[in-house]
Design a protein around this motif. Sequence first.
Motif: not given
Lengths: 259, 259
Positions: B49-56, B41-45
């Motif tokens: 933090r970098l303001g990158i929204e998960p793209k679905m 989950k570190l990448a998601t976290a």
Amino acid sequence: MKISVIKVGGNIINDEQALASFLDQFSALEGPKVLVHGGGKLATAMAKRLGIEPKMVDGRRVTDADTLEVVTMVYGGLVNKNIVAKLQAKGTNAIGLTGADANIIESDKRTGWEIDFGFVGDVRKANASPIIGLLEQGITPVVAPLTHNGEGQLLNTNADTMAQATAVALGQAGHEVSLRYCFEKAGVLLDINDDNSLVPVLNPQKFEEFKAEGVVADGMLPKLKNAFDAIDASVTEVWLGKVEGLLSKEPVGTKIVGS
Amino acid sequence: MKISVIKVGGNIINDEQALASFLDQFSALEGPKVLVHGGGKLATAMAKRLGIEPKMVDGRRVTDADTLEVVTMVYGGLVNKNIVAKLQAKGTNAIGLTGADANIIESDKRTGWEIDFGFVGDVRKANASPIIGLLEQGITPVVAPLTHNGEGQLLNTNADTMAQATAVALGQAGHEVSLRYCFEKAGVLLDINDDNSLVPVLNPQKFEEFKAEGVVADGMLPKLKNAFDAIDASVTEVWLGKVEGLLSKEPVGTKIVGS
């Protein structure tokens, strides 16, 4: 084996076109070779994006735990792996490493200074045998400016010193090593703003004169100290200069001559 | 050579204590071995933090350029290099790799689906010879879930598939390979909430029955498909289970039996 150890600095890493051109020339360089790359400004930019303030003590930059995380990500991951993928595309079978990988470079956390530099490592030992094992397989090590202390701790480390230690270890293992420091100048210059004032050969006597006269100063001093340490140890030849000069068949730049 | 290929998932990577315990057991495992780790989950976290929204897209996660940058930093840098440094401290001479490094795993950008997954790679080919070269030097590859397409592009890749492809390539090169998928369950379970309902041996017929009955579903399906593909190709044995079961001298978990 005749081995080239090429150090490339942050200014080239930061500039996409300069990096592409460097990787073309590095890829074309014949024979076994090792690339040691600096960090560049990407880590500072990434730290800023993450809200991590540069930590300075007495005007010196300190690597705190958050900053170590950032340099591990940026130098060991983003920069290193992109260089590797690009070299693969050019037919160079690159492998990206930190000092921890295959234990190629061990370091000690910097102590004994008036300030605490945090997670900064000073090179203790480079190990030639894993590097030679890779080169014998036709694999080209690409080394990021991180080491480890052997106790599980990664440490932020100066790439010039890592290149020197690697070249010395390979030399001491009986190989003929050419160490080349690529940077933004044509070499040691009598006039820092004039590439035509190149000093083609620098020996320790002239180095002392230049220091006294202020011809070399600032960032050049530790770079040249590294270069002389390398040539005085076991490295066959050491050069400083621009990529296009140093990666040509007959290097053009400043050649360091030992005592 | 008898080679163990150990896959460890995100749940263990995410948990500092579980990771430490796993690395102790992995380090103690005798013989040549390869570790393939998931991302966690570190990448998601970090993306957050970098303001990158998960793209679905259509409920599926997509790896856009920003996300690729994050997983390259986190999986290839932060996670991988910390595992390497910790293994070094335990006396295991680890080397951290992505598929691009030494060209161990090539992939193709995923195409032909209704949606564009972005920078996701499906494994094209694992190359046994660089891995064997490292193992022969006593070096232990630690592989992050990233590959490359051979044209300079890194790609986010499923770690289960990378482990399978690596095991198959080593098997096809004539080695006796034990592939072990460590995850949070004791193996294939008749009742997903009861570790005592372990299925000790699973063959293709029983797998088909279990699928029809819904005993195995969701994330277990691709994992088991990978496992059967491995055993049907060239892998000597394939196991699924918990770390403590699978890394003991006589593995305890679900053993996959081929057709």
